[in-house]
Design a protein around this motif. Structure first.
Motif, PDB file in Angstrom:
ATOM      1  N   ASP A  58      37.585  59.365  43.341  1.00  0.00           N
ATOM      2  CA  ASP A  58      37.115  58.423  42.332  1.00  0.00           C
ATOM      3  C   ASP A  58      36.050  57.487  42.868  1.00  0.00           C
ATOM      4  N   GLY A  59      35.465  57.829  44.024  1.00  0.00           N
ATOM      5  CA  GLY A  59      34.371  57.014  44.567  1.00  0.00           C
ATOM      6  C   GLY A  59      34.871  55.689  45.092  1.00  0.00           C
ATOM      7  N   MET A  60      34.406  54.597  44.479  1.00  0.00           N
ATOM      8  CA  MET A  60      34.710  53.275  44.989  1.00  0.00           C
ATOM      9  C   MET A  60      36.176  52.902  44.835  1.00  0.00           C
ATOM     10  N   ASP A  61      36.970  53.687  44.069  1.00  0.00           N
ATOM     11  CA  ASP A  61      38.385  53.385  43.962  1.00  0.00           C
ATOM     12  C   ASP A  61      39.071  53.482  45.312  1.00  0.00           C
ATOM     13  N   GLY A  62      38.465  54.174  46.270  1.00  0.00           N
ATOM     14  CA  GLY A  62      39.084  54.329  47.576  1.00  0.00           C
ATOM     15  C   GLY A  62      38.611  53.331  48.595  1.00  0.00           C
ATOM     16  N   MET A  63      37.961  52.249  48.180  1.00  0.00           N
ATOM     17  CA  MET A  63      37.361  51.352  49.154  1.00  0.00           C
ATOM     18  C   MET A  63      38.387  50.620  49.999  1.00  0.00           C
ATOM     19  N   ALA A 128      39.941  45.569  37.777  1.00  0.00           N
ATOM     20  CA  ALA A 128      38.506  45.508  38.065  1.00  0.00           C
ATOM     21  C   ALA A 128      38.282  45.457  39.571  1.00  0.00           C
ATOM     22  N   GLN A 129      37.142  45.981  40.011  1.00  0.00           N
ATOM     23  CA  GLN A 129      36.797  45.996  41.426  1.00  0.00           C
ATOM     24  C   GLN A 129      35.833  44.854  41.748  1.00  0.00           C
ATOM     25  N   TYR A 130      36.004  44.286  42.924  1.00  0.00           N
ATOM     26  CA  TYR A 130      35.216  43.130  43.337  1.00  0.00           C
ATOM     27  C   TYR A 130      34.680  43.338  44.747  1.00  0.00           C
ATOM     28  N   MET A 131      33.525  42.729  44.992  1.00  0.00           N
ATOM     29  CA  MET A 131      32.881  42.784  46.297  1.00  0.00           C
ATOM     30  C   MET A 131      32.681  41.369  46.821  1.00  0.00           C
ATOM     31  N   GLY A 132      32.698  41.246  48.131  1.00  0.00           N
ATOM     32  CA  GLY A 132      32.406  39.966  48.762  1.00  0.00           C
ATOM     33  C   GLY A 132      31.549  40.185  49.995  1.00  0.00           C
ATOM     34  N   HIS A 133      30.727  39.203  50.335  1.00  0.00           N
ATOM     35  CA  HIS A 133      29.877  39.278  51.517  1.00  0.00           C
ATOM     36  C   HIS A 133      29.784  37.895  52.153  1.00  0.00           C
ATOM     37  N   THR A 167      40.474  45.691  44.645  1.00  0.00           N
ATOM     38  CA  THR A 167      40.728  45.908  43.223  1.00  0.00           C
ATOM     39  C   THR A 167      41.780  44.916  42.762  1.00  0.00           C
ATOM     40  N   ALA A 168      41.526  44.219  41.676  1.00  0.00           N
ATOM     41  CA  ALA A 168      42.470  43.221  41.175  1.00  0.00           C
ATOM     42  C   ALA A 168      43.741  43.898  40.672  1.00  0.00           C
ATOM     43  N   ALA A 169      44.885  43.320  41.002  1.00  0.00           N
ATOM     44  CA  ALA A 169      46.173  43.838  40.569  1.00  0.00           C
ATOM     45  C   ALA A 169      46.377  43.538  39.088  1.00  0.00           C
ATOM     46  N   ILE A 170      47.480  44.048  38.556  1.00  0.00           N
ATOM     47  CA  ILE A 170      47.758  43.885  37.128  1.00  0.00           C
ATOM     48  C   ILE A 170      47.923  42.419  36.735  1.00  0.00           C
ATOM     49  N   ASP A 171      48.294  41.566  37.711  1.00  0.00           N
ATOM     50  CA  ASP A 171      48.439  40.140  37.422  1.00  0.00           C
ATOM     51  C   ASP A 171      47.152  39.361  37.670  1.00  0.00           C
ATOM     52  N   GLY A 172      46.047  40.070  37.954  1.00  0.00           N
ATOM     53  CA  GLY A 172      44.762  39.406  38.136  1.00  0.00           C
ATOM     54  C   GLY A 172      44.532  38.833  39.511  1.00  0.00           C
ATOM     55  N   THR A 173      45.392  39.171  40.467  1.00  0.00           N
ATOM     56  CA  THR A 173      45.205  38.693  41.828  1.00  0.00           C
ATOM     57  C   THR A 173      44.516  39.758  42.672  1.00  0.00           C
ATOM     58  N   GLY A 174      43.862  39.311  43.725  1.00  0.00           N
ATOM     59  CA  GLY A 174      43.202  40.238  44.632  1.00  0.00           C
ATOM     60  C   GLY A 174      43.070  39.630  46.004  1.00  0.00           C
ATOM     61  N   VAL A 191      30.956  32.600  51.807  1.00  0.00           N
ATOM     62  CA  VAL A 191      31.324  33.936  51.340  1.00  0.00           C
ATOM     63  C   VAL A 191      31.205  33.936  49.820  1.00  0.00           C
ATOM     64  N   VAL A 192      30.608  34.992  49.282  1.00  0.00           N
ATOM     65  CA  VAL A 192      30.357  35.097  47.845  1.00  0.00           C
ATOM     66  C   VAL A 192      31.086  36.319  47.295  1.00  0.00           C
ATOM     67  N   ILE A 193      31.712  36.151  46.130  1.00  0.00           N
ATOM     68  CA  ILE A 193      32.415  37.231  45.446  1.00  0.00           C
ATOM     69  C   ILE A 193      31.708  37.549  44.135  1.00  0.00           C
ATOM     70  N   HIS A 194      31.619  38.825  43.800  1.00  0.00           N
ATOM     71  CA  HIS A 194      31.083  39.206  42.498  1.00  0.00           C
ATOM     72  C   HIS A 194      31.773  40.473  42.014  1.00  0.00           C
ATOM     73  N   PRO A 195      31.795  40.712  40.706  1.00  0.00           N
ATOM     74  CA  PRO A 195      32.416  41.927  40.180  1.00  0.00           C
ATOM     75  C   PRO A 195      31.554  43.142  40.480  1.00  0.00           C
ATOM     76  N   MET A 196      32.192  44.268  40.763  1.00  0.00           N
ATOM     77  CA  MET A 196      31.453  45.490  41.037  1.00  0.00           C
ATOM     78  C   MET A 196      30.612  45.906  39.839  1.00  0.00           C
ATOM     79  N   GLU A 197      31.103  45.690  38.625  1.00  0.00           N
ATOM     80  CA  GLU A 197      30.386  46.128  37.435  1.00  0.00           C
ATOM     81  C   GLU A 197      29.296  45.149  37.009  1.00  0.00           C
ATOM     82  N   ALA A 198      29.188  44.022  37.691  1.00  0.00           N
ATOM     83  CA  ALA A 198      28.130  43.052  37.393  1.00  0.00           C
ATOM     84  C   ALA A 198      27.566  42.567  38.717  1.00  0.00           C
ATOM     85  N   MET A 199      26.897  43.481  39.405  1.00  0.00           N
ATOM     86  CA  MET A 199      26.503  43.238  40.793  1.00  0.00           C
ATOM     87  C   MET A 199      25.588  42.029  40.960  1.00  0.00           C
TER      88      MET A 199
END
Length: 208
Positions: A58-63, A128-133, A167-174, A191-199
């Motif tokens: 599933d691509g990024m699902d395995g991050m 939802a998937q999230y990225m941080g740098h 990936t955020a859990a069902i309760d919205g935590t990550g 450190v900055v966080i953003h959603p994978m679908e809104a890079m």
């Protein structure tokens, strides 16, 4: 159609190259004072290969399994390391709609073994998937400015940069923890966080 081993390897490398482009597009790194090497897509590296090895169908699902490059559940969280710096995330004006409830904490620890970064967040979109740098400027300076890089002229991929993914859990935590064998010193400011679908939409930033 049957795909032999050589073709599978080339397919994996191509997938990683695409992923690298997506990751580099994150946080909208068009700030001034950045790196000269950011204008070209780097060739697949050993780090990229390690990422590909942990990526599922599933691509990024395995991050979460990318060999610790973006999230290493087996690593000691930074908040459990003596001397760790704690920071609270502040929501950014560039955040996407529907993220007003997001909140969280980040920790950065440095030891003789290198740098460890841990982030925990709540109020996220479940699944939802999230990225941080790590970033080179404080949050007040252009929402963190460009990504922090150990080698300013090096690639925009780990281990030259510090990336987190979860990936955020069902309760919205990550949460995510990553380690790097080098110390960031005082050069990584935030450190900055953003959603994978809104890079391009930086969601939250925390100053170290």
């Amino acid at each position: 159609m049957n795909i032999n081993g050589s073709d599978r390897w080339r397919t994996a490398v191509a997938a990683v190259g695409f992923t690298a482009v997506v990751v580099l597009a994150g946080c909208g790194d068009d700030s001034s004072g950045t790196t000269d090497a950011a204008d070209t897509t780097p060739e697949p590296s050993a780090s990229a290969s390690a990422m590909a090895d942990g990526m599922d169908s599933d691509g990024m699902d395995g991050m979460d399994g990318m060999d610790g490059m973006m999230n290493d559940p087996s690593a000691t969280p930074a908040d459990q390391i003596d001397g760790a710096v704690q920071a609270t995330f502040a929501l950014l004006d560039t955040r996407p709609p529907g993220t007003d409830d997001a909140a969280g904490t980040a920790w950065l620890a440095q030891t003789d073994d290198g740098t460890t970064v841990t982030v925990t967040m709540t109020g996220l979109e479940p699944g939802a998937q999230y990225m941080g740098h790590l970033h080179a400027q404080e949050c007040a300076a252009d929402n963190g400015g460009p990504h922090f890089k150990f080698d300013p002229n090096g690639p925009e991929t780990p281990p030259n940069e510090v990336h987190l993914g979860f990936t955020a859990a069902i309760d919205g935590t990550g949460t995510a923890t990553v380690t790097n064998e080098q110390q960031v010193g005082d050069a990584a400011k935030s450190v900055v966080i953003h959603p994978m679908e809104a890079m391009d939409n930086r969601l939250a930033c925390a100053d170290f």
